[in-house]
Design a protein around this motif. Sequence first.
Motif, PDB file in Angstrom:
ATOM      1  N   GLU A  84       0.824  -0.996  -0.025  1.00 37.79           N
ATOM      2  CA  GLU A  84      -0.041   0.036  -0.069  1.00 37.79           C
ATOM      3  C   GLU A  84       0.825   1.324   0.040  1.00 37.79           C
ATOM      4  OE1 GLU A  84      -3.348   2.171   2.763  1.00 37.79           O
ATOM      5  OE2 GLU A  84      -2.625   0.089   3.291  1.00 37.79           O
ATOM      6  N   LEU A  85       1.940   1.432   0.891  1.00 34.00           N
ATOM      7  CA  LEU A  85       2.856   2.301   0.683  1.00 34.00           C
ATOM      8  C   LEU A  85       3.302   2.798  -0.685  1.00 34.00           C
ATOM      9  CD1 LEU A  85       4.843   1.469   4.269  1.00 34.00           C
ATOM     10  CD2 LEU A  85       3.014   3.433   3.883  1.00 34.00           C
ATOM     11  N   VAL A  86       4.019   1.503  -1.577  1.00 36.00           N
ATOM     12  CA  VAL A  86       4.434   1.743  -2.340  1.00 36.00           C
ATOM     13  C   VAL A  86       3.237   2.479  -3.485  1.00 36.00           C
ATOM     14  CG1 VAL A  86       5.529   0.461  -4.651  1.00 36.00           C
ATOM     15  CG2 VAL A  86       6.320   0.050  -2.227  1.00 36.00           C
ATOM     16  N   ALA A  87       2.212   1.783  -3.500  1.00 31.82           N
ATOM     17  CA  ALA A  87       1.048   2.251  -4.463  1.00 31.82           C
ATOM     18  C   ALA A  87       0.705   3.842  -4.241  1.00 31.82           C
ATOM     19  CB  ALA A  87      -0.235   1.439  -4.068  1.00 31.82           C
ATOM     20  N   ASN A  88       0.912   4.215  -2.895  1.00 26.32           N
ATOM     21  CA  ASN A  88       0.766   5.569  -2.637  1.00 26.32           C
ATOM     22  C   ASN A  88       1.570   6.385  -3.177  1.00 26.32           C
ATOM     23  OD1 ASN A  88      -1.778   5.488  -1.158  1.00 26.32           O
ATOM     24  ND2 ASN A  88      -0.802   4.863   0.860  1.00 26.32           N
ATOM     25  N   ILE A  89       2.977   5.899  -3.113  1.00 27.46           N
ATOM     26  CA  ILE A  89       4.085   6.708  -3.702  1.00 27.46           C
ATOM     27  C   ILE A  89       3.916   6.827  -5.294  1.00 27.46           C
ATOM     28  CG2 ILE A  89       6.551   6.727  -3.925  1.00 27.46           C
ATOM     29  CD1 ILE A  89       5.920   7.587  -1.207  1.00 27.46           C
ATOM     30  N   THR A 108      19.870  14.059  -4.835  1.00 27.80           N
ATOM     31  CA  THR A 108      20.566  15.438  -4.523  1.00 27.80           C
ATOM     32  C   THR A 108      21.722  15.563  -4.682  1.00 27.80           C
ATOM     33  OG1 THR A 108      20.227  14.996  -2.209  1.00 27.80           O
ATOM     34  CG2 THR A 108      18.489  16.189  -3.237  1.00 27.80           C
ATOM     35  N   ASP A 109      22.644  14.567  -4.539  1.00 25.69           N
ATOM     36  CA  ASP A 109      24.038  14.770  -4.718  1.00 25.69           C
ATOM     37  C   ASP A 109      24.391  14.283  -6.229  1.00 25.69           C
ATOM     38  OD1 ASP A 109      23.796  11.865  -4.663  1.00 25.69           O
ATOM     39  OD2 ASP A 109      25.005  11.341  -2.995  1.00 25.69           O
ATOM     40  N   GLY A 110      23.514  13.780  -6.852  1.00 32.30           N
ATOM     41  CA  GLY A 110      23.802  13.713  -8.352  1.00 32.30           C
ATOM     42  C   GLY A 110      24.612  12.382  -8.697  1.00 32.30           C
ATOM     43  N   ASP A 111      24.666  11.552  -7.751  1.00 33.02           N
ATOM     44  CA  ASP A 111      25.475  10.214  -8.214  1.00 33.02           C
ATOM     45  C   ASP A 111      24.792   9.130  -8.653  1.00 33.02           C
ATOM     46  OD1 ASP A 111      23.773   9.230  -6.126  1.00 33.02           O
ATOM     47  OD2 ASP A 111      25.421   8.436  -4.900  1.00 33.02           O
ATOM     48  N   GLY A 112      23.694   9.360  -9.388  1.00 30.71           N
ATOM     49  CA  GLY A 112      22.860   8.265  -9.895  1.00 30.71           C
ATOM     50  C   GLY A 112      22.208   7.274  -9.111  1.00 30.71           C
ATOM     51  N   LYS A 113      22.171   7.553  -7.870  1.00 31.33           N
ATOM     52  CA  LYS A 113      21.608   6.542  -6.867  1.00 31.33           C
ATOM     53  C   LYS A 113      20.769   7.319  -5.650  1.00 31.33           C
ATOM     54  CE  LYS A 113      25.154   3.013  -7.661  1.00 31.33           C
ATOM     55  NZ  LYS A 113      25.995   2.130  -7.054  1.00 31.33           N
ATOM     56  N   LEU A 114      19.773   6.656  -5.177  1.00 31.21           N
ATOM     57  CA  LEU A 114      19.015   7.253  -4.225  1.00 31.21           C
ATOM     58  C   LEU A 114      19.406   6.565  -2.774  1.00 31.21           C
ATOM     59  CD1 LEU A 114      15.395   7.580  -5.411  1.00 31.21           C
ATOM     60  CD2 LEU A 114      17.096   9.420  -5.241  1.00 31.21           C
ATOM     61  N   GLN A 117      18.380   8.302   2.778  1.00 30.32           N
ATOM     62  CA  GLN A 117      18.184   9.684   3.360  1.00 30.32           C
ATOM     63  C   GLN A 117      17.305  10.581   2.351  1.00 30.32           C
ATOM     64  OE1 GLN A 117      18.516  10.732   6.352  1.00 30.32           O
ATOM     65  NE2 GLN A 117      17.686  12.916   5.931  1.00 30.32           N
ATOM     66  N   GLU A 118      18.079  10.365   1.054  1.00 28.78           N
ATOM     67  CA  GLU A 118      17.562  11.323  -0.113  1.00 28.78           C
ATOM     68  C   GLU A 118      16.013  10.670  -0.416  1.00 28.78           C
ATOM     69  OE1 GLU A 118      21.338  12.025  -3.008  1.00 28.78           O
ATOM     70  OE2 GLU A 118      20.437   9.957  -2.840  1.00 28.78           O
ATOM     71  N   LEU A 119      15.744   9.690  -0.130  1.00 25.51           N
ATOM     72  CA  LEU A 119      14.274   8.841  -0.367  1.00 25.51           C
ATOM     73  C   LEU A 119      13.392   9.579   0.708  1.00 25.51           C
ATOM     74  CD1 LEU A 119      12.193   7.223  -1.710  1.00 25.51           C
ATOM     75  CD2 LEU A 119      12.742   5.476  -0.293  1.00 25.51           C
ATOM     76  N   LYS A 120      14.016   9.768   2.044  1.00 27.17           N
ATOM     77  CA  LYS A 120      13.112  10.228   2.672  1.00 27.17           C
ATOM     78  C   LYS A 120      12.777  11.778   2.893  1.00 27.17           C
ATOM     79  CE  LYS A 120      12.927  10.575   8.150  1.00 27.17           C
ATOM     80  NZ  LYS A 120      13.895  10.044   9.529  1.00 27.17           N
ATOM     81  N   GLU A 121      13.882  12.386   2.532  1.00 25.68           N
ATOM     82  CA  GLU A 121      13.680  13.803   2.100  1.00 25.68           C
ATOM     83  C   GLU A 121      12.638  14.080   1.310  1.00 25.68           C
ATOM     84  OE1 GLU A 121      17.560  15.033   1.591  1.00 25.68           O
ATOM     85  OE2 GLU A 121      18.099  15.121   3.721  1.00 25.68           O
ATOM     86  N   ALA A 122      12.787  13.190   0.067  1.00 33.43           N
ATOM     87  CA  ALA A 122      11.970  13.616  -1.070  1.00 33.43           C
ATOM     88  C   ALA A 122      10.311  13.229  -0.826  1.00 33.43           C
ATOM     89  CB  ALA A 122      12.311  12.632  -2.261  1.00 33.43           C
ATOM     90  N   THR A 123      10.167  12.339  -0.213  1.00 31.57           N
ATOM     91  CA  THR A 123       8.842  11.795   0.392  1.00 31.57           C
ATOM     92  C   THR A 123       8.125  12.788   1.257  1.00 31.57           C
ATOM     93  OG1 THR A 123       9.671  10.296   1.848  1.00 31.57           O
ATOM     94  CG2 THR A 123       9.064   9.286  -0.363  1.00 31.57           C
ATOM     95  N   ASP A 133       9.645   6.242  10.040  1.00 28.80           N
ATOM     96  CA  ASP A 133      10.952   5.460   9.577  1.00 28.80           C
ATOM     97  C   ASP A 133      10.909   4.100   9.134  1.00 28.80           C
ATOM     98  OD1 ASP A 133      12.307   8.112  10.034  1.00 28.80           O
ATOM     99  OD2 ASP A 133      13.062   7.347  11.822  1.00 28.80           O
ATOM    100  N   GLU A 134       9.976   3.388   9.839  1.00 33.72           N
ATOM    101  CA  GLU A 134       9.915   1.879   9.406  1.00 33.72           C
ATOM    102  C   GLU A 134       9.191   1.821   7.996  1.00 33.72           C
ATOM    103  OE1 GLU A 134       9.805  -2.320  10.151  1.00 33.72           O
ATOM    104  OE2 GLU A 134      10.915  -0.705  11.008  1.00 33.72           O
ATOM    105  N   ASP A 135       8.184   2.808   7.834  1.00 39.16           N
ATOM    106  CA  ASP A 135       7.675   3.001   6.414  1.00 39.16           C
ATOM    107  C   ASP A 135       8.639   3.045   5.291  1.00 39.16           C
ATOM    108  OD1 ASP A 135       5.248   2.524   7.367  1.00 39.16           O
ATOM    109  OD2 ASP A 135       4.514   4.630   7.448  1.00 39.16           O
ATOM    110  N   ILE A 136       9.581   4.041   5.493  1.00 41.12           N
ATOM    111  CA  ILE A 136      10.593   4.464   4.612  1.00 41.12           C
ATOM    112  C   ILE A 136      11.319   3.395   4.296  1.00 41.12           C
ATOM    113  CG2 ILE A 136      12.506   6.015   4.178  1.00 41.12           C
ATOM    114  CD1 ILE A 136       9.933   7.497   3.693  1.00 41.12           C
ATOM    115  N   ASN A 137      11.813   2.560   5.498  1.00 42.36           N
ATOM    116  CA  ASN A 137      12.646   1.402   5.293  1.00 42.36           C
ATOM    117  C   ASN A 137      12.202   0.312   4.570  1.00 42.36           C
ATOM    118  OD1 ASN A 137      14.834   2.561   7.039  1.00 42.36           O
ATOM    119  ND2 ASN A 137      13.774   1.639   8.909  1.00 42.36           N
ATOM    120  N   ALA A 138      10.754   0.257   4.924  1.00 44.27           N
ATOM    121  CA  ALA A 138      10.203  -0.731   3.750  1.00 44.27           C
ATOM    122  C   ALA A 138      10.173  -0.406   2.445  1.00 44.27           C
ATOM    123  CB  ALA A 138       8.715  -1.068   4.482  1.00 44.27           C
TER     124      ALA A 138
END
Length: 388
Positions: A84-89, A108-114, A117-123, A133-138
Amino acid sequence: MAEAVVEKFRRLYSDLEQVKAQFSSYDENQDGRISREEMEIGMTINKEFTREQAKYAFEIADTNGDGEIDISEFIQLMFPSARELVANIRKLFRGPADIERKFKSWDTDGDGKLSIQELKEATEKENTRFLSDEDINAIYAVGDLDLDGTIDFSEFSTLMIPSISDVVAKFRYSHRTVKDVKAAFKKYDRNADGSISKGELNHALTNYKFNFSDQEVDIIFKAGDVDGNGEICFEEFMFLMCPDSSTIIRKFRETYKNINDVKAAFKKFDKNRDGALSKTELARMMFSTGHSYTDIEVDAIMNLGDLDGDGEINLEELVTLMSPQASEVIAKIRKSFKSIDEVKELFKIIDIDSDGLLSKVKTIFSANTSNLHKVVVAKEQDSDDEQI
């Protein structure tokens, strides 16, 4: 059973890292995927689960039906909320171009990978729903398919583009019966031209009731538009919503080889001589082929054939039902005939009563006759021989 297995597994392995560790332990050959055998051995080796529970867990987890489970499927099984979390994203994205644009923005650092922390900030910036945090980890674990601790663009695309099986299953879930499917087709076909355009499907599915994203509608439309003509006819819609119906109709069609067979069957099973087949009469005709059919299968055929919605199938509707889609036939004919003489030969085959005219019934049904099939096959073979 699925809930019981997951609940027991989570009691034994309560956090995400433990779940990932179990995936690795089950993956005996360390190829990043768990086979059916590896799943059964891994879950039963310490007698934590029965073999039946392991088999059932595998069937539920293998959402794309490829016979293996990757880390994403495993986590979505053991962390049901992850799906469900992925579906919402995914609702943040309108399609592949938007996915690429946002990936670059989130990286944000342009290294071609997320990074996580970058995912957390973006969401946090883009998703209105609070994520722990558990949601983001999943979510991150579902996306990190190669388990290297980062999500590259390929993994990000896989994560954010829904699978065909997931989207179509969600669509089918909203239409439980053949009656629902027929009513939905009529409703979605806003201009009542007998087919659903992409615009009509988008209008129907992106509203508050279904809330499908644009990219999910794209996936559904591509899955439904089998002949690629840019529209979904009723037969294609039925095949999409009731996947077994394509098998049913082929099984029914193969019994009748020419128009006389169909006319004879129609006359035989139209018991009350009212010029139409009721559902009961159609069922008798279907069972007379020697095949077995369920009530749902009879309903599917009835609704495919009853084009005018009067609850019966007349002779013309039956002929149409017993013939393949016109676009499919025309495409095949065009490939096989290259001169006026060959077209004349085809005309003679279709004009089965030699009256020099092609009626609608003769033209429709001839596309399904064994004689035409033989000519098409012969022409295709001649073409192959010439190329050789």
